[in-house]
Design a protein around this motif. Sequence first.
Motif, PDB file in Angstrom:
ATOM      1  N   CYS C 252       0.848  -1.208   0.000  1.00 15.37           N
ATOM      2  CA  CYS C 252       0.000   0.000   0.000  1.00 15.37           C
ATOM      3  C   CYS C 252       0.873   1.243   0.000  1.00 15.37           C
ATOM      4  O   CYS C 252       1.771   1.376   0.833  1.00 15.37           O
ATOM      5  CB  CYS C 252      -0.932   0.000   1.202  1.00 15.37           C
ATOM      6  N   THR C 254       0.261   4.254   0.822  1.00 13.09           N
ATOM      7  CA  THR C 254      -0.016   5.290   1.832  1.00 13.09           C
ATOM      8  C   THR C 254       0.729   5.030   3.140  1.00 13.09           C
ATOM      9  O   THR C 254       0.185   5.187   4.215  1.00 13.09           O
ATOM     10  CB  THR C 254      -1.520   5.345   2.145  1.00 13.09           C
ATOM     11  N   VAL C 272      -4.409   0.368   4.612  1.00 13.30           N
ATOM     12  CA  VAL C 272      -4.803  -1.004   4.920  1.00 13.30           C
ATOM     13  C   VAL C 272      -3.835  -1.510   5.996  1.00 13.30           C
ATOM     14  O   VAL C 272      -2.618  -1.355   5.881  1.00 13.30           O
ATOM     15  CB  VAL C 272      -4.844  -1.905   3.666  1.00 13.30           C
ATOM     16  N   CYS C 291      -7.509   5.710   2.497  1.00 12.27           N
ATOM     17  CA  CYS C 291      -7.297   4.960   1.256  1.00 12.27           C
ATOM     18  C   CYS C 291      -7.541   5.838   0.019  1.00 12.27           C
ATOM     19  O   CYS C 291      -8.529   6.555  -0.063  1.00 12.27           O
ATOM     20  CB  CYS C 291      -8.221   3.750   1.236  1.00 12.27           C
ATOM     21  N   CYS C 299      -5.478   4.005  -7.579  1.00 12.18           N
ATOM     22  CA  CYS C 299      -4.669   3.071  -6.784  1.00 12.18           C
ATOM     23  C   CYS C 299      -5.133   1.640  -6.998  1.00 12.18           C
ATOM     24  O   CYS C 299      -5.004   1.102  -8.079  1.00 12.18           O
ATOM     25  CB  CYS C 299      -4.666   3.419  -5.305  1.00 12.18           C
ATOM     26  N   GLY C 300      -5.749   1.019  -5.985  1.00 12.95           N
ATOM     27  CA  GLY C 300      -6.148  -0.378  -6.154  1.00 12.95           C
ATOM     28  C   GLY C 300      -4.949  -1.307  -6.150  1.00 12.95           C
ATOM     29  O   GLY C 300      -5.028  -2.456  -6.592  1.00 12.95           O
ATOM     30  N   MET C 301      -3.838  -0.848  -5.620  1.00 12.49           N
ATOM     31  CA  MET C 301      -2.633  -1.668  -5.537  1.00 12.49           C
ATOM     32  C   MET C 301      -2.899  -2.966  -4.777  1.00 12.49           C
ATOM     33  O   MET C 301      -2.475  -4.051  -5.177  1.00 12.49           O
ATOM     34  CB  MET C 301      -1.522  -0.846  -4.848  1.00 12.49           C
ATOM     35  N   CYS C 302      -3.639  -2.845  -3.705  1.00  8.72           N
ATOM     36  CA  CYS C 302      -3.919  -4.019  -2.880  1.00  8.72           C
ATOM     37  C   CYS C 302      -4.648  -5.102  -3.687  1.00  8.72           C
ATOM     38  O   CYS C 302      -4.361  -6.282  -3.558  1.00  8.72           O
ATOM     39  CB  CYS C 302      -4.702  -3.622  -1.642  1.00  8.72           C
TER      40      CYS C 302
HETATM   41  S1  SF4 Z   1      -6.422   0.972  -2.683  1.00  5.91           S
HETATM   42 FE1  SF4 Z   1      -5.370  -0.502  -1.411  1.00  5.91          FE
HETATM   43  S2  SF4 Z   1      -3.206  -0.142  -1.761  1.00  5.91           S
HETATM   44 FE2  SF4 Z   1      -4.295   1.636  -2.524  1.00  5.91          FE
HETATM   45  S3  SF4 Z   1      -4.341   3.097  -0.821  1.00  5.91           S
HETATM   46 FE3  SF4 Z   1      -6.223   1.921  -0.681  1.00  5.91          FE
HETATM   47  S4  SF4 Z   1      -5.684   0.247   0.671  1.00  5.91           S
HETATM   48 FE4  SF4 Z   1      -3.762   1.113  -0.006  1.00  5.91          FE
END
Ligand code: SF4
Lengths: 211, 166, 665, 299
Positions: C252, C254, C272, C291, C299-302
Amino acid sequence: MSANDLKATKKLQASFISPTPQTGPDQDHINSTEHIREHTIADEISERTFQDVSLCYQCGKCSAGCPVRYYMDIAPNKVVRLIQLGFYEDALKSDTPWLCAGCLTCSTRCPKEFDLAKFMDAVREIAIEKGVEIKQKNIIKFHKAFLDQIKSHGRAYEVGLVAEYKMKTMDLFQDVDSAPGMYFKGKLGLLPHNIKDRKGVKSIFKKTSGK
Amino acid sequence: MDKEKWEPKIVAFVCNWCTYTGADLAGTSRMKYPANAKMIRVMCSGSIDPVFIIKAFERGADGVLVSGCHPNDCHYNAGNFHARRRWDFFHELLDFIGIEKERLQFSWISASEGKKFADVIAKVTKDIKTLGPFTAYKKMNSEFTAVFPEIQEVVKETIIKEKETV
Amino acid sequence: MKIGVFICHCGENISRTVDCPRVARVCESYPGVEYAIDYKYMCSDPGQNMIRDAIREKGLDAIVVGSCSPHMHERTFRNAAVSAGINPFLVEIANLREHCSWVHDDVEAATQKAIELVRMAIEKVKRDKPLSKINVPVTKRVLVIGGGIAGIQAALDTANAGYEVVLVEKEPSIGGHMSQLSETFPTLDCSQCILTPRMVEVYQHPKIKLLTYSEVVKIEGFIGNFKATIKKKARHINEELCSGCGLCITKCPTKKKAYNSFEEDLAFRPAVYIPFPQAVPNIPVIDESVCMYYKNGKCGMCVKVCDRGAIDFDQKDTMLVADIGAIIVATGFKLYNIDKKAADSKYKGYGEYGYGKYRDVIDGLQFERIASASGPTAGEIKRPSDGKVPKKIVFIQCVGSRDDSKGISYCSKICCMYTAKHAMLYKHKVHDGEAYIFYMDIRAGGKMYEEFVRRAIEEDDVKYIRGRVSRIYEENGKYIVKGEDTIAGMPVEIDADLVVLATAMIPQENSAALARTIGIPYDKYGFFNEAHPKLRPVESTTAGVFLAGACQSPRDIPESVAMASAAACKATILLSSDTLEREPVVAKVNEDLCAGCFYCKKVCPFGAIEVKDVKDMNGIVYKEVAYINQGVCQGCGTCTATCLSKSIELAGFNNEEIFAEIAAL
Amino acid sequence: MTSMEEVIMKYGYYPGCSQTGSAKEYDISLRKVIEKLGASFDEINDWSCCGATSAHVTNHKLSSALAMRNIMLAGQQGLENMVAPCAACYNRLVTSQYEISKHPELREETEELLSAKFQKEINVINILELFLKIGINKIIENRKRELSELKVACYYGCLLVRPAAITKFDDAEQPVSMEKIVESTGAKTVDWNYKVECCGAAHSIARRDIVVDLSKKILEDARSHGANVIAVACPMCHTNLDMRQRAMKRTYPGHEELPVLYLTELIGLALGMNEHELGIDLHYINYKYTDPVPDNTVA
Ligand code: SF4
Ligand SMILES: Cc1cc2nc3c(=O)[nH]c(=O)nc-3n(C[C@H](O)[C@H](O)[C@H](O)COP(=O)(O)OP(=O)(O)OC[C@H]3O[C@@H](n4cnc5c(N)ncnc54)[C@H](O)[C@@H]3O)c2cc1C
Ligand SMILES: Cc1cc2nc3c(=O)[nH]c(=O)nc-3n(C[C@H](O)[C@H](O)[C@H](O)COP(=O)(O)OP(=O)(O)OC[C@H]3O[C@@H](n4cnc5c(N)ncnc54)[C@H](O)[C@@H]3O)c2cc1C
Ligand code: SF4
Ligand code: SF4
Ligand code: SF4
Ligand code: SF4
Ligand code: SF4
Ligand code: SF4
Ligand code: SF4
């Protein structure tokens, strides 16, 4: 109260240290169920300050923050303690109440919301009433001189104040730094500001002091 | 009435948990007190209706005692707080009705205060003796019963006032 | 009605001052009395048989026994009556021993009084109604609210007794404050080491349903029959799918966007996160306020890194409803802080200590994190502002506590002990450091507690100074602590590197609201009230609701655990029977008379009174009346005295019965 | 009936004894600044001393009566509010009025001493409240120059904000109102530790040694936090911090002077008045404000 009351205090103090059973003819007057408590100096202070001296739980926060603590013979909280325990003479003779500057730091911070500054006022008042000998002579002379100005003029008259104070203390050199400077800067009026209703003010003094 | 021989009739409304048990203790400890007071057991002093007290006077009681648990010991938490509030107002109203308010007394007696119970009964009996017999009850029987609705009003008033302080 | 009167001599206990035969004789002629007799020992077997026989032979409907206090033998005589076929509530006792013979000397007066007492009982019994015990069914499931050590212990004990448990915790993990502690007094064992196994046990217990990140929003019903509505907040992680691998957290972007509240804001966390490594359940939560997906849809990296597809941005809060038999409240405490408080706050802040503006003036929990091996400094004692190791440390006790002027008059009970612990931990880690403790009293009343404090003083050379601190201010990176040693009678000023405040334990923020939701009383601070401070310390006054841990008042771990086990025990006692039997002394509303004023509802100490709609034949509500829940009513009768229209009756003590007693005088 | 504007901008004025003597410049600068800001004063006729520390430390009833005499005069004059620029007077006046309202016995006694009945409460305000009421914006609007060279330590002393329950103004431990006012002059303020620490005022004459020690600490704390001037709002504070620097030099050799200005003088400077007009040249420590840019508008 008169100066004689202090003797009674002494007795109380002695009996505090080693309680002696009360016997003898006096006992006959005491109705066993309706024992009337003596009106003590602690009660007197509680009444005058509208707060019970037993409120103080001796945490010492007052003393810790007191700006003049270092100059006092005993800590402010200890004066309260002495009164709580009935050691009135020691409390009234202490120079702590006289050094108290009335800054209210203690009263502001006391966790028990005990107004210690006001308590100190009452202790001083009673010490004067009882004619207790006070070590901080200059301080009391100052207050006296100050009040004398108001009594005569209705307002503080600084030149008169300094003159009277010096006369009383014979401490002629102490204030050389300021008074002349003030005078030459035109800040000290040589004549008092007399208010019109001096009679009214005087009568207040008369009624409150009996003088 | 022969004042010498006259014995006051006293009704005591007591709660089951504290005062009644305190009275038991006075008994177990063989403490002595005058026999004038008869007890009526209720669950909580909070349940004592002012009407009970008026009824007692109406029946010729010379004095009434109401006693419950100490303020923080109530078996039911807060019942006796309600009682206390109610009595504050009611006491005043007794005067209004024409019954000396000294005839109604209150106390807090815990289950362990047998001595206090005995003392209170002794004191109440003595007080009522000093007051003398309550004679107005005869009038109450005829007139009072007739004006019973009015008493109800008075009682209502006490309760409404109590509400305001909740 | 045929009444039998039985006068007991109690050996000579009664008959010495009361002329028992005379009492019986007088009563015999009283209207309604069928039979009257006196006997030496009424409670003995022959005495009881005498009662039974009389009931059967004379066909009695009710009996009055003149004997000892009802608190002694009421039950005996009721049982005797029942065995002869009479309802137990048609038995009245006249107390001729404790209230008469033992307390009076004069035989004539005592006898007269005895007669009156019996007469009152006769008049009452004439109006008594047969009552039967009330039976209510019991749901065999316990709701535990709060998953700190108290809640954990209560849940485990209850579950191990074989009952189902629903454990509701508002945070993402259970563990409570104990999970934040470094080591624990008085043994200095590691908090995590003893706590973690229990947390895992809870998670794995087949009888425990664990609901974290959840809150109780509604409780309805009464003892044995509650209905709880629980809100399960959206984690945005599918708990079924997530394996707790933590990849989402490490990836994440952040990283340091939010304060880490588990670390008492001494560290940061990403959007997260799992609150702490040993968290149970080991499942992350996504914090919407941080988030980026929720901010701008990017984002959506997770989602990309999670190979189990457990991230669920669309997850919503859900509501669950559970039937519950008993409730254990274990919501714990909160720590007071010295910050400036809002004007309407119950508490005031400490301006004299800077209202929290100095970074190196910290509270006890922050020190726990600094001292903890798993904390932000890995257990090294460093101060927050510049990371320096403090060489002089000052601890101040009773901050907020015992301070009327700040709004808290009570003693927080645990801080004397944890401050001694902190000073020891400090000295064990910083050997050349100086530790000072300002205190007012040392309250160390527990097994090995005083010894613990003495160890700090004698072995670890901690300097205790008796006096409250007046002021703290910063000067050249040092904190000047102005105090007074009231024992020496000397002012003391210490230039400390770090100051730790033992701030008060106060109730959770929402405690009053929660209390109202559950229907239990709380004190002026917001701690929940026990039913009796000595004899019912873990019960609330609301039947079926029990208390454990620091939600009731400041408690340390041993006490919290003891309370929790006691509460669990009380709850299992309740669940051990299928139905609940209650004394029938309860109040009942006459709906025709009830004016719907609901004064009664206001005064009922147990919240037993509800509003009930009365409907006409068409099902249209035409009035509201009071309804008394018989499961909740404790029979105090306060409502009866309050009801203006006299529409409530307390069974066994109704107005008619009492008037009759008065009339019999 | 006067217009709305006038009602708000007219204040009862209780100068207090020092204002006629040792704190003359405070009085001068206050009156001038008030006038510039469009407000005016209505001085209490025949006001007398409030009794100051000397009365209340030795005779509670006398103290109460002396203070109440002035409050009653203000009432008779038809005033709603009253400014007491001296912190000590302010404190005596608000406290006495508060105590009288709280304790009927004291009220009775005081009324008897004054042979008059206490009719109405007067809203006694201190100098900071006065400027907040007039409005900081007024100062900014009327500003002729920004005192940007100044780093001011705002000194409240002990009596201005205490006791909190009675003064009900600002914060007793970490007050901020003077900073707000000072900043409206364009000056900067420093965060320091002694803003509410007592200077020992009452002992100025009888125990000068104490006052010198306490004042020295205050000055040093201000200096060490970067202040180049101290602002005060009380004649006693001023006497101790300004005049006592002479004695300080003797007790603490090497003492460096630090100018001490009345809040009103600072505002006056910003409003374009010069040191002489404001009476700053009457101070013991000489002070002259120098603008950073010489051609700045000076009235
Ligand atoms: S979308 Fe997922 S990876 Fe991106 S900021 Fe939110 S929790 Fe973190
Ligand atoms: C600095 C410090 C040091 C300490 N050191 C020690 C020590 O060394 N030894 C010792 O014995 N004790 C120590 N204690 C005391 C110890 O922390 C407590 O005794 C213990 O944590 C109390 O446990 P609890 O379960 O009652 O409350 P908590 O630990 O507060 O747990 C309550 C739980 O309930 C949850 N919750 C709250 N409200 C709700 C709600 N409405 N719905 C659902 N869940 C909710 C909370 O999130 C929390 O998880 C210390 C305390 C402090 C502050
Ligand atoms: C002076 C004083 C005042 C107190 N005041 C208060 C107060 O105000 N409030 C409060 O909460 N607490 C108070 N306490 C504390 C209170 O008394 C105890 O907490 C309480 O009595 C403990 O109860 P217990 O059942 O554990 O022990 P105990 O009361 O000691 O009962 C133990 C029982 O076990 C029996 N026993 C012992 N050995 C054996 C054996 N081998 N076999 C069989 N039976 C055995 C004993 O005879 C006794 O009956 C006070 C204590 C004291 C000394
Ligand atoms: S601060 Fe208050 S309670 Fe503490 S010692 Fe002083 S007067 Fe007593
Ligand atoms: S009021 Fe007196 S005792 Fe209290 S802090 Fe000030 S000087 Fe000390
Ligand atoms: S959500 Fe996915 S990536 Fe994150 S911990 Fe669970 S399984 Fe791992
Ligand atoms: S436990 Fe100790 S530190 Fe905590 S409030 Fe009580 S006395 Fe103060
Ligand atoms: S031993 Fe008893 S008296 Fe002494 S501190 Fe402990 S609890 Fe108090
Ligand atoms: S007090 Fe009586 S009338 Fe009023 S709601 Fe209750 S039962 Fe009905
Ligand atoms: S009897 Fe008591 S508990 Fe029952 S409903 Fe009435 S007030 Fe509530």
